[in-house]
Design an enzyme around this catalytic site. Structure first.
Site, PDB file in Angstrom:
ATOM      1  N   CYS A  89     -18.237 -13.195 -20.263  1.00 48.72           N
ATOM      2  CA  CYS A  89     -19.545 -13.320 -20.908  1.00 48.72           C
ATOM      3  C   CYS A  89     -19.506 -14.369 -22.013  1.00 48.72           C
ATOM      4  CB  CYS A  89     -19.966 -11.965 -21.470  1.00 48.72           C
ATOM      5  SG  CYS A  89     -21.669 -11.906 -22.091  1.00 48.72           S
ATOM      6  N   CYS A  93     -22.662  -8.339 -19.486  1.00 41.25           N
ATOM      7  CA  CYS A  93     -21.492  -8.442 -18.623  1.00 41.25           C
ATOM      8  C   CYS A  93     -20.455  -7.403 -19.035  1.00 41.25           C
ATOM      9  CB  CYS A  93     -20.867  -9.832 -18.725  1.00 41.25           C
ATOM     10  SG  CYS A  93     -21.915 -11.196 -18.167  1.00 41.25           S
ATOM     11  N   CYS A 136     -25.611 -13.751 -21.965  1.00 41.49           N
ATOM     12  CA  CYS A 136     -25.206 -15.080 -21.493  1.00 41.49           C
ATOM     13  C   CYS A 136     -26.046 -15.587 -20.329  1.00 41.49           C
ATOM     14  CB  CYS A 136     -23.732 -15.074 -21.087  1.00 41.49           C
ATOM     15  SG  CYS A 136     -23.393 -14.165 -19.556  1.00 41.49           S
ATOM     16  N   GLY A 191       0.778  -1.226   0.000  1.00 41.21           N
ATOM     17  CA  GLY A 191       0.000   0.000   0.000  1.00 41.21           C
ATOM     18  C   GLY A 191       0.812   1.278   0.000  1.00 41.21           C
ATOM     19  N   CYS A 232     -27.529 -11.035 -17.345  1.00 38.71           N
ATOM     20  CA  CYS A 232     -26.988 -10.604 -18.627  1.00 38.71           C
ATOM     21  C   CYS A 232     -27.901 -11.082 -19.748  1.00 38.71           C
ATOM     22  CB  CYS A 232     -25.576 -11.168 -18.804  1.00 38.71           C
ATOM     23  SG  CYS A 232     -24.849 -10.840 -20.426  1.00 38.71           S
TER      24      CYS A 232
END
Length: 296
Positions: free
Chosen positions: A288, A282, A262, A49, A259
């Site tokens: 997808c 997606c 899909c 970080g 979706c």
């Protein structure tokens, strides 16, 4: 350490030449520049970080296209890598296509759209839906690396606040956001705390992707070219979003949305325009397509 986390081993390499005796510069950057970048990345991995200053290089791509992420990619790239580049989850986005073409032109490495096959994944504002492995490196483009920049303009003071774990002003901003809007309205790039210390800007990834940062198996590297900073989340590192106990983050679409291409309800969905009207699809086009074909 490198045996346990093989992705870290490439940061220790002293040469990126594709083969002994090869001539010319592999992957655009000279070896001294790559070495300096890898040393900065090693420090970033050692202190999760922490924003490590780098000497950002001039890159032959437009400003705002992810020069920091591209420099990290070129610094750790080897001839054996398989690279995937995505833009907002799409493999064919303008940013993704341009960066992919440049990486291939300067290194001749293999590319893929399948996140499972890639060893290096450079991304703009998304984390793939597929769970990433220990051997993989995820490289995120970052426009603004310091979450304290919105509350403190002095870089020296921001550095001291990070060192002292003084994030009161960020917490206050989140509280005011909740009081004035009734919810945490920051939909992308929500600040996250790494290993109980540094708070980072996880690039403008959506809230849906925030849980994928926590204890991920892959190495995550972040590059901000304009600000000249890199930072990292090593494998299996705890990452938690700044949020209140009684105010969980709303991370994505409602569960009843699927979706239209899909049928998946397990991925981030975005509204797209089609000739017959709007539909849900997606964001991750690779996911997808594989889900549509019955693959996981």
């Amino acid at each position: 350490m490198t045996e346990r986390f093989p992705a870290l081993q490439r940061l220790l390499f002293e040469s990126r030449d594709p083969a002994d005796g090869a001539t010319g510069t592999f992957a655009f950057l000279d070896e001294d520049t790559k070495r300096r970048l890898r040393r900065a990345l090693l420090l970033a991995v050692a202190v999760p970080g922490y924003q490590v200053p780098i000497e950002s290089q001039d890159m032959p791509i437009p400003r705002g296209w992810g020069t920091g992420g591209l420099q990290v990619t070129l610094a750790v790239l080897t001839a054996a890598d398989v690279v995937k580049v995505i833009d907002q989850g799409e493999d064919d986005g303008v940013n993704a296509a341009g960066l992919r073409r440049f990486i291939v032109n300067v290194s001749d490495v293999k590319t893929t759209t399948d996140a499972r096959e890639a060893t290096l994944i450079q991304t703009r504002h998304r984390i793939p839906e597929s769970a990433l492995r220990t051997q993989q490196i995820l490289i995120l483009q970052v426009p603004e690396p310091d979450p304290l920049s919105t509350v403190e303009s002095d870089p020296a003071r921001r550095a001291a606040m990070h060192a002292e774990i003084d994030y009161n002003d960020i917490w206050l901003g989140l509280y005011e956001d909740h009081v004035t809007r009734g919810a945490l309205s920051k939909a992308v790039g929500h600040p996250c705390q790494v290993a109980g210390h540094y708070v980072i800007a996880p690039s403008p990834i959506p809230l849906w992707d925030i849980p994928k940062l926590d204890n991920a198996r892959c190495l995550m590297l972040f590059g901000a070219g304009r600000e000249g900073r890199v930072y990292a989340i090593p494998p299996h590192t705890p990452v938690s979003p700044l949020t209140f106990d009684d105010l969980p983050l709303h991370q994505g679409p409602a569960n009843d949305q699927r979706c239209d291409r899909c049928g998946s309800s397990q991925s981030l969905l975005v509204e797209v325009r089609a000739h017959h009207g709007a539909l849900w699809a997606c964001s991750d086009t690779d996911w997808c397509q594989r889900h549509k074909e019955g693959e996981q």
